[in-house]
Design a protein around this motif. Structure first.
Motif, PDB file in Angstrom:
ATOM      1  N   ALA A 340       0.824  -1.204   0.000  1.00  0.00           N
ATOM      2  CA  ALA A 340       0.000   0.000   0.000  1.00  0.00           C
ATOM      3  C   ALA A 340       0.858   1.254   0.000  1.00  0.00           C
ATOM      4  O   ALA A 340       0.510   2.266  -0.625  1.00  0.00           O
ATOM      5  N   MET A 341       1.998   1.207   0.676  1.00  0.00           N
ATOM      6  CA  MET A 341       2.911   2.344   0.682  1.00  0.00           C
ATOM      7  C   MET A 341       3.446   2.616  -0.720  1.00  0.00           C
ATOM      8  O   MET A 341       3.555   3.778  -1.147  1.00  0.00           O
ATOM      9  N   ALA A 342       3.774   1.565  -1.464  1.00  0.00           N
ATOM     10  CA  ALA A 342       4.285   1.741  -2.823  1.00  0.00           C
ATOM     11  C   ALA A 342       3.214   2.305  -3.755  1.00  0.00           C
ATOM     12  O   ALA A 342       3.500   3.155  -4.613  1.00  0.00           O
ATOM     13  N   ILE A 343       1.966   1.844  -3.596  1.00  0.00           N
ATOM     14  CA  ILE A 343       0.877   2.375  -4.428  1.00  0.00           C
ATOM     15  C   ILE A 343       0.664   3.863  -4.153  1.00  0.00           C
ATOM     16  O   ILE A 343       0.514   4.675  -5.069  1.00  0.00           O
ATOM     17  N   ALA A 344       0.663   4.227  -2.874  1.00  0.00           N
ATOM     18  CA  ALA A 344       0.476   5.632  -2.521  1.00  0.00           C
ATOM     19  C   ALA A 344       1.616   6.492  -3.056  1.00  0.00           C
ATOM     20  O   ALA A 344       1.412   7.662  -3.415  1.00  0.00           O
ATOM     21  N   GLU A 345       2.822   5.942  -3.135  1.00  0.00           N
ATOM     22  CA  GLU A 345       3.956   6.702  -3.653  1.00  0.00           C
ATOM     23  C   GLU A 345       3.762   7.065  -5.122  1.00  0.00           C
ATOM     24  O   GLU A 345       4.156   8.145  -5.568  1.00  0.00           O
ATOM     25  N   VAL A 346       3.141   6.178  -5.884  1.00  0.00           N
ATOM     26  CA  VAL A 346       2.864   6.479  -7.293  1.00  0.00           C
ATOM     27  C   VAL A 346       1.964   7.701  -7.407  1.00  0.00           C
ATOM     28  O   VAL A 346       2.240   8.642  -8.173  1.00  0.00           O
ATOM     29  N   PHE A 347       0.888   7.714  -6.644  1.00  0.00           N
ATOM     30  CA  PHE A 347      -0.032   8.850  -6.701  1.00  0.00           C
ATOM     31  C   PHE A 347       0.622  10.125  -6.164  1.00  0.00           C
ATOM     32  O   PHE A 347       0.340  11.221  -6.648  1.00  0.00           O
ATOM     33  N   GLY A 348       1.499   9.980  -5.182  1.00  0.00           N
ATOM     34  CA  GLY A 348       2.194  11.151  -4.669  1.00  0.00           C
ATOM     35  C   GLY A 348       3.106  11.776  -5.700  1.00  0.00           C
ATOM     36  O   GLY A 348       3.179  13.010  -5.820  1.00  0.00           O
ATOM     37  N   ARG A 349       3.819  10.976  -6.468  1.00  0.00           N
ATOM     38  CA  ARG A 349       4.696  11.502  -7.518  1.00  0.00           C
ATOM     39  C   ARG A 349       3.888  12.230  -8.593  1.00  0.00           C
ATOM     40  O   ARG A 349       4.269  13.324  -9.039  1.00  0.00           O
TER      41      ARG A 349
END
Length: 526
Positions: A340-349
């Protein structure tokens, strides 16, 4: 007078020549290449954990000794960043990235035949680590040169390659290991990383040249055009024939009927080689590594920001699973938190790139807000309890990490830091400084965890580093504007105190000659 535009000719195989930053064109191909390079560099590094248990069993080593493989790799990657800048300025980004792809692939392929963990230190740690540096930094640098208005958005979206790689590579490599074993799986990863070389071949150099306006010569004008420029103080005549310059003070050498015509360029001093009228001025040599950025206070503050902020980048990915296990969360649910942390990082970028692409906006202040919110996320981890508490903190941290991780290097191209002209050298020095924190950060957090017997201390230490980074980031803009304003005021004060230059008589040369003749006669009479 008729004005003609001087065309710039350059083979398309060597560089793309534009009169301004294209904000597209071949830049979209470079953006795709950067996406793939991100996936095959940082994506593989973050997915390397799938080999940990196999390496521990095959080499009969501890977890800490196996973890040094990636630690050495990341350190070499960041420590050799200035070397990447020097080679890129000397041989071009394309050749350097292609060579880096070969090193990355060779290191991973040779590592599949390793017989000890020391062999892994050399092959993956040093050889592949150097290849990662030569592949990543030149790619992000040349991508920034192809875009101006869309730079933040395109760079942020293209940098999501590593996030998508974590989703695809980790399960794919795990499934492949069950079929052919870890050695052949690592060999397959090394062959796949040859794609970096193919991406490097797509990195055409870019040259921005403004159109030059040249005055057309009248057909009846002689090829030998004489210019006479009279100096207001020295009465010196400068005669130019075929762009050669002859300085003389003798009246016999001055043609009496020569017309005085203004020149757009300053006359050359005596002793310089003549240059043809139709020749273009030589281009200034590019410095292999411009250390002048170290005299820029704004860059120094930004480099300290990167140094301390790097301490907060690694903690959750390394300690989120041990922290969740210490709270009684199962192994499978702990893996879900990391995903979930990796998925959220995509949207953050993507979100950071979209926001920074808005105008007018001061991008350095947006980055500062994201860093402050990221510090809050690090402090929140120790207070989380249960699966959903850690899940919320991980999603929040991943989103804010994406806003900072995908933009902190491209922001070097902004005028508030160093600007696009010096970004190549600045990026090398900046990543080199980051390597110090990357090497010291994990051991420091490990010592705190061993001392306190609590994983929360690692998050607190990283939050402290992130807060210090925010302080230095807040000083970047004031240093830039304050220093420039101070220099302008100092220059004005010097000009006002100096006063106008003393006026000299028009015939001061004749006066000096007369004095010299009189003194000469006096000496002869003696």
């Amino acid at each position: 007078s008729k004005m003609t535009v001087k065309a710039v000719k350059m083979p398309c195989t060597s560089a793309n020549v534009y009169t301004k930053v294209p904000d597209g064109g071949w830049g979209w191909t470079v953006a795709f290449a950067f996406f793939v390079v991100e996936a095959l560099t940082y994506g593989i590094i973050k997915s390397f954990g799938v080999f940990f248990n196999d390496l521990m069993e095959s080499f009969d080593e501890t977890n800490s000794r196996i973890s040094w493989i990636i630690s050495i790799c990341v350190f070499v990657q960041t420590f050799t960043a200035p070397l990447s800048t020097v080679l890129s300025n000397r041989f071009g980004h394309r050749l350097v990235v292609m060579a880096g792809g070969l090193l990355v692939s060779a290191g991973m392929v040779i590592a599949s035949f390793a017989r000890s963990v020391v062999d892994m230190y050399v092959t993956i740690g040093i050889v592949s680590g150097l290849g990662y540096c030569l592949s990543f930094l030149p790619t992000v640098t040349i991508l920034s040169q192809y875009f101006d208005k869309r730079r933040s958005l395109v760079t942020a979206v293209a940098s999501t390659g590593e996030c998508f790689a974590v989703f695809s590579f980790a399960p794919a490599i795990t499934a492949l290991k069950e079929q052919i074993g870890w050695r052949y799986s690592m060999l397959s990863v090394g062959v796949l990383q040859l794609g970096i070389t193919a991406c490097g071949s797509l990195l055409r150099p870019i040259v921005i040249r403004e159109q030059e306006e040249v005055k057309a010569q009248p057909p009846e004008e002689s090829t030998e055009t004489k210019y006479m420029l009279e100096n207001e103080q020295t009465c010196t005549s400068i005669e130019s024939i075929d762009s050669g310059v002859d300085i003389t003070t003798s009246p016999s050498n001055v043609p009496g009927k020569t017309k005085a015509e203004p020149k757009s360029e300053e006359p050359k001093q005596h002793g310089q080689n003549p240059v043809e009228n139709n020749s273009t001025p030589p281009e200034p040599k590019t410095k292999l590594l411009d250390f002048s950025v170290m005299r820029d206070y704004s860059f120094i503050c930004y480099a300290f920001f990167g140094l301390f902020a790097t301490l907060g980048f690694f903690a959750p990915s390394l300690y989120i699973i041990p922290l969740s296990r210490s709270l009684g969360i199962s192994k499978d649910h702990s893996a879900y938190i990391l995903s979930a942390m990796a998925i959220a990082e995509v949207f953050g970028r993507i979100f950071a790139g979209w926001v920074l692409n808005k105008k007018p906006i001061r991008k350095i202040y947006i980055e500062l807000i994201c860093v402050i919110l990221l510090s809050v996320a690090l402090v929140a981890f120790p207070f989380a309890s249960g699966f959903w508490g850690l899940m919320i903190c991980s999603v929040y941290f991943g989103f804010m990490l994406g806003t900072v991780a995908g933009t902190h290097i491209p922001l070097l191209a902004e005028d508030d830091v160093v600007g696009i002209e010096r970004m190549s050298s600045a990026a090398g020095v900046y990543v080199f400084i980051q390597s110090l924190a990357g090497l010291a950060g994990p051991p420091l957090a490990g010592v705190l965890v061993d001392t306190t017997k609590n994983y929360s201390s690692a998050f607190y230490s990283c939050a402290a580093g992130m807060v210090l980074g925010a302080v230095f980031l807040a000083l970047v803009r004031p240093c830039k504007t304050g220093l420039c304003h101070h220099q302008q005021q100092q220059q004005k004060v010097e000009e006002s105190t100096a006063g106008p230059p003393p006026e000299l008589p028009d015939d001061f040369i004749d006066m000096d000659i007369g004095k010299a003749e009189n003194s000469g006669k006096g000496s002869d009479s003696v």
